[in-house]
Design a protein around this motif. Structure first.
Motif, PDB file in Angstrom:
ATOM      1  N   SER A 215     -61.496  66.469 -33.992  1.00  0.00           N
ATOM      2  CA  SER A 215     -60.388  66.847 -34.862  1.00  0.00           C
ATOM      3  C   SER A 215     -60.219  65.834 -35.993  1.00  0.00           C
ATOM      4  CB  SER A 215     -59.087  66.932 -34.059  1.00  0.00           C
ATOM      5  OG  SER A 215     -58.795  65.683 -33.477  1.00  0.00           O
ATOM      6  N   VAL A 216     -59.694  66.310 -37.097  1.00  0.00           N
ATOM      7  CA  VAL A 216     -59.484  65.466 -38.270  1.00  0.00           C
ATOM      8  C   VAL A 216     -57.988  65.293 -38.486  1.00  0.00           C
ATOM      9  CG1 VAL A 216     -61.651  66.097 -39.382  1.00  0.00           C
ATOM     10  CG2 VAL A 216     -59.633  67.516 -39.751  1.00  0.00           C
ATOM     11  N   LYS A 217     -57.631  64.179 -39.113  1.00  0.00           N
ATOM     12  CA  LYS A 217     -56.212  63.913 -39.359  1.00  0.00           C
ATOM     13  C   LYS A 217     -55.643  64.815 -40.456  1.00  0.00           C
ATOM     14  CE  LYS A 217     -55.343  59.181 -37.906  1.00  0.00           C
ATOM     15  NZ  LYS A 217     -54.891  57.846 -38.346  1.00  0.00           N
ATOM     16  N   GLY A 218     -56.503  65.147 -41.413  1.00  0.00           N
ATOM     17  CA  GLY A 218     -56.039  65.936 -42.537  1.00  0.00           C
ATOM     18  C   GLY A 218     -56.015  67.425 -42.256  1.00  0.00           C
ATOM     19  N   THR A 219     -55.949  68.189 -43.340  1.00  0.00           N
ATOM     20  CA  THR A 219     -55.857  69.646 -43.255  1.00  0.00           C
ATOM     21  C   THR A 219     -56.984  70.294 -44.046  1.00  0.00           C
ATOM     22  OG1 THR A 219     -53.442  69.523 -43.071  1.00  0.00           O
ATOM     23  CG2 THR A 219     -54.382  71.642 -43.728  1.00  0.00           C
ATOM     24  N   VAL A 220     -57.611  71.285 -43.440  1.00  0.00           N
ATOM     25  CA  VAL A 220     -58.601  72.106 -44.135  1.00  0.00           C
ATOM     26  C   VAL A 220     -57.931  73.425 -44.503  1.00  0.00           C
ATOM     27  CG1 VAL A 220     -60.809  73.303 -43.942  1.00  0.00           C
ATOM     28  CG2 VAL A 220     -60.529  71.041 -42.904  1.00  0.00           C
ATOM     29  N   TYR A 221     -58.070  73.860 -45.756  1.00  0.00           N
ATOM     30  CA  TYR A 221     -57.406  75.089 -46.177  1.00  0.00           C
ATOM     31  C   TYR A 221     -58.262  75.813 -47.219  1.00  0.00           C
ATOM     32  CZ  TYR A 221     -56.018  72.268 -50.253  1.00  0.00           C
ATOM     33  OH  TYR A 221     -56.027  71.459 -51.368  1.00  0.00           O
TER      34      TYR A 221
END
Length: 379
Positions: A285-291
Motif C-alpha cells: 500500500s502507498v501513503k498517497g492517493t491514486v486517482y
C-alpha cells in the motif's frame, strides 16, 4: 635401594588409586569435591541418557515469541514480539544483551552460492539503556520494553524491503538463546514485461524494473499467496530468490500441459546474467492517493504527464495502481496512461463493457505514445 623402595610403594599406590576411584563413584561423592560455579550446573555426561547428551540442572534462559509471523502495511509501524525469562527465576537480576538481526525475504530459504551469500544483517543491539541501530533501520527501530523481559522490536515507517526473517537473540554470559519472527507486508503481486515483448529481463534488470514501478521482486511466498488468490499467468518471471516460476490456476496446453495440477510451475535457479524472462513484482500500500484525472479531452502520453503535474501530482506507476486497486478498492472503467507508457484501468466489480468477468487491472499494453487516453495520477 631406590628400586627396592619403588617396588614396595607401587602396590600401595595402586590400592590408594582404587580407593579414590571407589569414593568418586559412591552416590553424592562428587558433591564433596570443590568446584567452580557460575550459576549454571550441568550433570556429568556419564549421568545422561546414554547418547552423550548433558542434562541441564539449573537456571535456564528461555526466549520465546507468541507470533512466528507478523503482517503489516507499508509505511505503518509494526511490533515483532520477543520475550525472555528464566526457569526458575533467579534471586538477583542478571545482565543481558539483546541483538536483533534480519535475513531479507529474498534470501530466506535460498541456497548459499557464489552469487547468493546468505547472511544476517544486524538491525539493533541493546544492553541496559544503551542501544545502537544500523543501516536502513537507523532511527526507525526501538525496543518496546512494556514489561520485564520484553525485548520486542518496534519498526517505524515500514519499507518494501523490510520483509524477511528477524532473529531476537538474548545473550547472558555463556547462555545464548534466540527466536525468529517473519515479517510480511500486505500487498499485491503483478506480472511485468518489457515494452518490446516478453522475456527481455535478466535478474538484475527485473529487480530494477520492479523498483521503477514502486515495487520489489516478489518472493516465492508472495507469489504462492497470489496464486491461492487466483493469479493465473502463463509467462515465466523472476522471483527475489533467483528462481523463475509462474502461477497456473487453470491447467492448459502451453502452460505445463493439461495433465499437471494447478500450482506454481518452476524453472528453478537460472543464471542471473545470461537468462532472460519477465518479472513478478510485489507492491504494498502507498501513503498517497491514486486517482483518475478528470479532463475535458483525452491526452497523449506527454500531455498526460503534464496534466498530472498541473494538478499537483505525478503520473502514477504500475505498482501504485495495483496497490490502489487491491488494497484501496480503486474501481474505474476508464483506460489511462501510467508512468511506464502503458495504459491500464482497475476493476474491483466486474461488469459489462469493462473487460473479463473477473476483477483485475486491465491492460492495453504499450500503445504508441501519440494515442489519446485518460491518465491516472498519484498524489
Amino acid at each position: 635401594m631406590r628400586s627396592t623402595m619403588i617396588g614396595l610403594l607401587r602396590p600401595l599406590l595402586v590400592v590408594c588409586a582404587s580407593l579414590l576411584l571407589l569414593l568418586l563413584l559412591l552416590p553424592g561423592a562428587h558433591s564433596r569435591i570443590p568446584r567452580y560455579t557460575n550459576g549454571f550446573h550441568y550433570q556429568d555426561i556419564g549421568n545422561g541418557n546414554g547418547n552423550g547428551e548433558i542434562y541441564f540442572n539449573g537456571v535456564r534462559l528461555l526466549v520465546e515469541s507468541p507470533q512466528p509471523s507478523v503482517s503489516a502495511t507499508r509505511g505503518s509501524s509494526v511490533t515483532l514480539p520477543c520475550h525472555y525469562h528464566y526457569e526458575p527465576e533467579p534471586t538477583a537480576p542478571r545482565r543481558t544483551r539483546v541483538k536483533w538481526s534480519w535475513l531479507p525475504a529474498n534470501t530466506v530459504g535460498a541456497p548459499a552460492s557464489a552469487e547468493n551469500v546468505v547472511t544476517e544483517t544486524e538491525v539493533m543491539v541493546a544492553m541496559g539503556n544503551r542501544h545502537l541501530s544500523y543501516g536502513s533501520f537507523r532511527g526507525r527501530v526501538r525496543l518496546r520494553r512494556s514489561a520485564p523481559g520484553d525485548m520486542s522490536l518496534v519498526i517505524n515507517e515500514l519499507q518494501l524491503n523490510d520483509t524477511g526473517r528477524y532473529r531476537c537473540e538474548v545473550i547472558d554470559g555463556v547462555e545464548d538463546e534466540s527466536v525468529t519472527v517473519d515479517l510480511e507486508l500486505r500487498g499485491v503481486v503483478f506480472p511485468y514485461y518489457s515494452q518490446t515483448g516478453r522475456y527481455h529481463f535478466n535478474f538484475y534488470e527485473a529487480q530494477q524494473v520492479c523498483q521503477d514501478q514502486d515495487a520489489t521482486l516478489a518472493t516465492f511466498e508472495q507469489l504462492f499467496t497470489a496464486w491461492e488468490d487466483g493469479l493465473d499467468w502463463c509467462n515465466a518471471g523472476w522471483l527475489a530468490d533467483g528462481t523463475v516460476q509462474y502461477p497456473i490456476t487453470v491447467p492448459r496446453d502451453g502452460c505445463g500441459g493439461v495433465d499437471l495440477d494447478p500450482g506454481l510451475r518452476s524453472y528453478g535457479q537460472r543464471h542471473r546474467l545470461l537468462h532472460r524472462y519477465d518479472a513478478f513484482c510485489f507492491s504494498a500500500s502507498v501513503k498517497g492517493t491514486v486517482y483518475f484525472l478528470k479532463h475535458l479531452t483525452k491526452l497523449n502520453f506527454t500531455e498526460a504527464v503534464q496534466a498530472c503535474a498541473r494538478d499537483g501530482s505525478q503520473i502514477a506507476k504500475v505498482g501504485q495502481l495495483f496497490s490502489a486497486w487491491r488494497l484501496m478498492g480503486l474501481d474505474r472503467c476508464d483506460a489511462g496512461w501510467l508512468a511506464d507508457g502503458s495504459v491500464r484501468y482497475p476493476i474491483t466489480k466486474a461488469r459489462a463493457n469493462c473487460g473479463p468477468p473477473e476483477p483485475g487491472v486491465r491492460s492495453f499494453g504499450f500503445p504508441p505514445l501519440f494515442l489519446k487516453f485518460g491518465v491516472y495520477c498519484y498524489r
